[in-house]
Scaffold this active site. Structure first.
Site, PDB file in Angstrom:
ATOM      1  N   ASP A 106      -7.270  -1.149  -5.920  1.00  0.00           N
ATOM      2  CA  ASP A 106      -8.554  -1.858  -6.120  1.00  0.00           C
ATOM      3  C   ASP A 106      -9.641  -1.028  -6.803  1.00  0.00           C
ATOM      4  O   ASP A 106     -10.678  -1.563  -7.196  1.00  0.00           O
ATOM      5  CB  ASP A 106      -9.072  -2.408  -4.759  1.00  0.00           C
ATOM      6  CG  ASP A 106      -9.274  -1.309  -3.698  1.00  0.00           C
ATOM      7  OD1 ASP A 106      -9.096  -1.613  -2.507  1.00  0.00           O
ATOM      8  OD2 ASP A 106      -9.588  -0.160  -4.075  1.00  0.00           O
ATOM      9  N   HIS A 121       0.151   3.738  -6.505  1.00  0.00           N
ATOM     10  CA  HIS A 121       0.695   2.434  -6.930  1.00  0.00           C
ATOM     11  C   HIS A 121      -0.040   1.843  -8.119  1.00  0.00           C
ATOM     12  O   HIS A 121       0.096   0.649  -8.394  1.00  0.00           O
ATOM     13  CB  HIS A 121       0.661   1.444  -5.749  1.00  0.00           C
ATOM     14  CG  HIS A 121       1.500   1.891  -4.587  1.00  0.00           C
ATOM     15  ND1 HIS A 121       1.277   1.457  -3.297  1.00  0.00           N
ATOM     16  CD2 HIS A 121       2.544   2.734  -4.530  1.00  0.00           C
ATOM     17  CE1 HIS A 121       2.173   2.030  -2.497  1.00  0.00           C
ATOM     18  NE2 HIS A 121       2.950   2.811  -3.207  1.00  0.00           N
ATOM     19  N   CYS A 129       1.223  -2.225 -22.106  1.00  0.00           N
ATOM     20  CA  CYS A 129       2.008  -3.035 -23.044  1.00  0.00           C
ATOM     21  C   CYS A 129       3.493  -2.910 -22.698  1.00  0.00           C
ATOM     22  O   CYS A 129       4.005  -1.789 -22.549  1.00  0.00           O
ATOM     23  CB  CYS A 129       1.751  -2.544 -24.472  1.00  0.00           C
ATOM     24  SG  CYS A 129       2.787  -3.424 -25.667  1.00  0.00           S
ATOM     25  N   CYS A 153       0.484  -5.325 -30.835  1.00  0.00           N
ATOM     26  CA  CYS A 153       1.845  -5.804 -31.182  1.00  0.00           C
ATOM     27  C   CYS A 153       2.138  -7.193 -30.635  1.00  0.00           C
ATOM     28  O   CYS A 153       3.237  -7.715 -30.789  1.00  0.00           O
ATOM     29  CB  CYS A 153       2.876  -4.795 -30.645  1.00  0.00           C
ATOM     30  SG  CYS A 153       3.076  -4.887 -28.861  1.00  0.00           S
TER      31      CYS A 153
HETATM   32  C1  BV8 Z   1      10.512   2.898  -4.682  1.00  0.00           C
HETATM   33  C2  BV8 Z   1       1.237  -2.403  -5.858  1.00  0.00           C
HETATM   34  C3  BV8 Z   1      12.451   3.918  -5.555  1.00  0.00           C
HETATM   35  C4  BV8 Z   1       1.456  -3.799  -6.321  1.00  0.00           C
HETATM   36  C5  BV8 Z   1       2.618  -2.008  -3.874  1.00  0.00           C
HETATM   37  C6  BV8 Z   1      15.052  -2.361  -0.911  1.00  0.00           C
HETATM   38  C7  BV8 Z   1      15.071  -2.570  -2.292  1.00  0.00           C
HETATM   39  C8  BV8 Z   1      14.165  -1.942  -3.131  1.00  0.00           C
HETATM   40  C9  BV8 Z   1      13.235  -1.061  -2.598  1.00  0.00           C
HETATM   41  C10 BV8 Z   1      13.243  -0.876  -1.233  1.00  0.00           C
HETATM   42  C11 BV8 Z   1      14.129  -1.491  -0.386  1.00  0.00           C
HETATM   43  N1  BV8 Z   1      13.847  -1.102   0.888  1.00  0.00           N
HETATM   44  C12 BV8 Z   1      12.816  -0.252   0.876  1.00  0.00           C
HETATM   45  C13 BV8 Z   1      12.456  -0.102  -0.401  1.00  0.00           C
HETATM   46  C14 BV8 Z   1      11.421   0.735  -0.887  1.00  0.00           C
HETATM   47  C15 BV8 Z   1      10.180  -0.134  -1.078  1.00  0.00           C
HETATM   48  C16 BV8 Z   1       9.553  -0.355   0.291  1.00  0.00           C
HETATM   49  O1  BV8 Z   1       8.981   0.569   0.833  1.00  0.00           O
HETATM   50  N2  BV8 Z   1       9.661  -1.569   0.849  1.00  0.00           N
HETATM   51  C17 BV8 Z   1       9.091  -1.769   2.179  1.00  0.00           C
HETATM   52  C18 BV8 Z   1       8.261  -3.035   2.217  1.00  0.00           C
HETATM   53  C19 BV8 Z   1      10.239  -1.782   3.184  1.00  0.00           C
HETATM   54  N3  BV8 Z   1       9.345   0.675  -1.909  1.00  0.00           N
HETATM   55  C20 BV8 Z   1       9.409   0.546  -3.233  1.00  0.00           C
HETATM   56  O2  BV8 Z   1      10.030  -0.306  -3.832  1.00  0.00           O
HETATM   57  C21 BV8 Z   1       8.605   1.595  -3.976  1.00  0.00           C
HETATM   58  N4  BV8 Z   1       9.435   2.171  -4.996  1.00  0.00           N
HETATM   59  O3  BV8 Z   1      10.853   3.100  -3.545  1.00  0.00           O
HETATM   60  O4  BV8 Z   1      11.193   3.347  -5.801  1.00  0.00           O
HETATM   61  C22 BV8 Z   1      13.424   2.779  -5.449  1.00  0.00           C
HETATM   62  C23 BV8 Z   1      13.649   2.006  -6.566  1.00  0.00           C
HETATM   63  C24 BV8 Z   1      14.605   0.980  -6.469  1.00  0.00           C
HETATM   64  C25 BV8 Z   1      15.278   0.730  -5.261  1.00  0.00           C
HETATM   65  C26 BV8 Z   1      14.990   1.499  -4.117  1.00  0.00           C
HETATM   66  C27 BV8 Z   1      14.053   2.514  -4.210  1.00  0.00           C
HETATM   67  C28 BV8 Z   1       7.407   0.970  -4.617  1.00  0.00           C
HETATM   68  C29 BV8 Z   1       6.420   0.576  -3.530  1.00  0.00           C
HETATM   69  C30 BV8 Z   1       5.101   0.132  -4.177  1.00  0.00           C
HETATM   70  C31 BV8 Z   1       4.965  -1.370  -4.081  1.00  0.00           C
HETATM   71  N5  BV8 Z   1       3.659  -1.754  -4.614  1.00  0.00           N
HETATM   72  N6  BV8 Z   1       1.446  -2.339  -4.407  1.00  0.00           N
HETATM   73  C32 BV8 Z   1       0.352  -4.713  -5.840  1.00  0.00           C
HETATM   74  O5  BV8 Z   1      -0.469  -4.326  -4.986  1.00  0.00           O
HETATM   75  O6  BV8 Z   1       0.300  -5.849  -6.361  1.00  0.00           O
HETATM   76  S1  BV8 Z   1       2.774  -1.832  -2.213  1.00  0.00           S
HETATM   77  C33 BV8 Z   1       1.486  -2.546  -1.376  1.00  0.00           C
HETATM   78  O7  BV8 Z   1       1.720  -2.199  -0.003  1.00  0.00           O
HETATM   79  C34 BV8 Z   1       0.103  -1.976  -1.671  1.00  0.00           C
HETATM   80  O8  BV8 Z   1       0.091  -0.922  -2.596  1.00  0.00           O
HETATM   81  C35 BV8 Z   1      -0.327  -1.430  -0.331  1.00  0.00           C
HETATM   82  O9  BV8 Z   1      -1.175  -0.399  -0.445  1.00  0.00           O
HETATM   83  C36 BV8 Z   1       0.994  -1.030   0.203  1.00  0.00           C
HETATM   84  C37 BV8 Z   1       1.074  -0.654   1.629  1.00  0.00           C
HETATM   85  O10 BV8 Z   1       0.416  -1.628   2.376  1.00  0.00           O
HETATM   86  P1  BV8 Z   1      -0.856  -1.112   3.202  1.00  0.00           P
HETATM   87  O11 BV8 Z   1      -1.809  -0.475   2.259  1.00  0.00           O
HETATM   88  O12 BV8 Z   1      -0.383  -0.301   4.346  1.00  0.00           O
HETATM   89  O13 BV8 Z   1      -1.489  -2.475   3.646  1.00  0.00           O
HETATM   90  P2  BV8 Z   1      -1.043  -3.374   4.894  1.00  0.00           P
HETATM   91  O14 BV8 Z   1      -1.725  -4.694   4.754  1.00  0.00           O
HETATM   92  O15 BV8 Z   1       0.440  -3.309   5.057  1.00  0.00           O
HETATM   93  O16 BV8 Z   1      -1.670  -2.611   6.150  1.00  0.00           O
HETATM   94  C38 BV8 Z   1      -3.080  -2.537   6.290  1.00  0.00           C
HETATM   95  C39 BV8 Z   1      -3.308  -1.679   7.515  1.00  0.00           C
HETATM   96  O17 BV8 Z   1      -4.706  -1.490   7.669  1.00  0.00           O
HETATM   97  C40 BV8 Z   1      -2.806  -2.322   8.790  1.00  0.00           C
HETATM   98  O18 BV8 Z   1      -2.118  -1.349   9.560  1.00  0.00           O
HETATM   99  C41 BV8 Z   1      -4.091  -2.770   9.509  1.00  0.00           C
HETATM  100  O19 BV8 Z   1      -3.965  -2.657  10.915  1.00  0.00           O
HETATM  101  C42 BV8 Z   1      -5.079  -1.759   9.010  1.00  0.00           C
HETATM  102  N7  BV8 Z   1      -6.476  -2.216   8.945  1.00  0.00           N
HETATM  103  C43 BV8 Z   1      -6.934  -3.444   8.614  1.00  0.00           C
HETATM  104  N8  BV8 Z   1      -8.295  -3.426   8.643  1.00  0.00           N
HETATM  105  C44 BV8 Z   1      -8.662  -2.161   8.976  1.00  0.00           C
HETATM  106  C45 BV8 Z   1      -7.510  -1.382   9.172  1.00  0.00           C
HETATM  107  N9  BV8 Z   1      -7.551  -0.091   9.531  1.00  0.00           N
HETATM  108  C46 BV8 Z   1      -8.775   0.463   9.698  1.00  0.00           C
HETATM  109  N10 BV8 Z   1      -9.926  -0.212   9.519  1.00  0.00           N
HETATM  110  C47 BV8 Z   1      -9.905  -1.517   9.162  1.00  0.00           C
HETATM  111  N11 BV8 Z   1     -11.071  -2.179   9.013  1.00  0.00           N
END
Ligand code: BV8
Length: 249
Positions: A106, A121, A129, A153
């Site tokens: 953000d 991320h 592109c 392009c």
């Molecule tokens: C990778 C950008 C190597 C886009 C994001 C099976 C197949 C393929 C991959 C995988 C697989 N299994 C696992 C994986 C790996 C996968 C993964 O981790 N999956 C998870 C879901 C199991 N990861 C990947 O694919 C990564 N790449 O590993 O490459 C690879 C390649 C191929 C195959 C295997 C491996 C890439 C990950 C990046 C994804 N892109 N975002 C977009 O945003 O549009 S991830 C997305 O989630 C955001 O970036 C975000 O930041 C991120 C994590 O979420 P959080 O930030 O933690 O947010 P969330 O809502 O979950 O939690 C908020 C927290 O805040 C909560 O705990 C809440 O209680 C708390 N909260 C709320 N309010 C408050 C607070 N705390 C304090 N104060 C408050 N007021």
């Protein structure tokens, strides 16, 4: 320990610390009005985001994916950093070695004036592109055309973010692990600690003897491994820690 005791324990920790690393997730921006991914009002829940933030979704329907990002850019554009962001920007000036690693796209840490940021991320205000790989910043909200095309392009532009199944930049990731393994104190703020490889960074901090402080509304899979877990809103807890910090300078 009670919450106050924990806050003052963190204040003590920061009193002597020189090398401080912060890892943030969507929770740090929640009090600015940006929905998180997995909370009740979660971004993912309403919009099936885990199917949208993938290369195959973009390949199948770039217009739909861009409409989703345009909607998110519309939410993010007017919001301001909250007190939690501002404390972290202040800490960058106080600690001799300070680095912030964020999973967020953000741009609010930049907006708060913080300079030394690792965006794991990517950034929702940047586009790439799909042919030339060039990255440009585009702040239009709403977007002038959907899907946006490369001005030189005419190929499709994509958000310059890391989608599920895509690898993170190895340079950024290596630096993030190096910073995490060399810090004295690591804060893990507002992340559900489920997305890899970001969620492994705090473990590399504990393995090398750093103290890890988690700030979250709820326990996460990381909570059993941290030294201090502060339950509550980061926008309220960070100013409290800042006030209690016993620092000479
Ligand atoms: C990778 C950008 C190597 C886009 C994001 C099976 C197949 C393929 C991959 C995988 C697989 N299994 C696992 C994986 C790996 C996968 C993964 O981790 N999956 C998870 C879901 C199991 N990861 C990947 O694919 C990564 N790449 O590993 O490459 C690879 C390649 C191929 C195959 C295997 C491996 C890439 C990950 C990046 C994804 N892109 N975002 C977009 O945003 O549009 S991830 C997305 O989630 C955001 O970036 C975000 O930041 C991120 C994590 O979420 P959080 O930030 O933690 O947010 P969330 O809502 O979950 O939690 C908020 C927290 O805040 C909560 O705990 C809440 O209680 C708390 N909260 C709320 N309010 C408050 C607070 N705390 C304090 N104060 C408050 N007021």
């Amino acid at each position: 320990m009670s919450e106050n005791a924990d806050i003052s324990a963190v204040g003590e920790l920061l009193g002597e610390a020189n090398r401080v690393v912060i890892l943030t997730g969507a929770g740090i921006s929640a009090e600015s009005g940006i929905p998180t991914f997995r909370g009740e009002d979660g971004l993912w829940r309403k919009y099936r985001a885990e199917e949208l933030a993938t290369p195959s979704a973009f390949h199948q329907d770039p217009k739909l994916v861009w409409e989703w990002y345009d909607w998110r850019r519309g939410i993010i554009a007017p919001v301001e950093p909250n007190p939690g962001h501002k404390v972290l920007a202040r800490w960058e000036e106080i600690f001799p070695e300070f680095a912030l690693i964020t999973q967020n796209i953000d741009g609010l840490h930049q907006k708060s004036g913080l300079k030394n940021i690792l965006e794991l991320h990517g950034n929702i205000w940047k586009m790439r592109c799909t042919e030339e790989g060039t990255v440009t910043e585009n702040l239009d909200s709403p977007l002038k055309e959907i899907p946006p095309l490369c001005p030189s392009c005419k190929a499709l532009l994509r958000p310059h973010v890391v989608w599920y199944g895509e690898s993170l930049s190895s340079t950024i990731l290596q630096r993030a692990f190096l910073l995490s393994s060399q810090c004295e104190v690591m804060f893990v703020i507002g992340t559900s600690a489920v997305v890899q490889p970001a969620a492994s960074l705090p473990l590399s901090a504990t393995e090398t003897g750093a103290k890890v402080v988690e700030i979250n509304l709820n326990p996460t899979p990381l909570t059993p491994y941290v030294d201090i877990s502060l339950m509550g809103k980061s926008g309220e807890i960070l100013p409290l820690i800042d006030k209690n910090m016993k620092r000479k300078s």
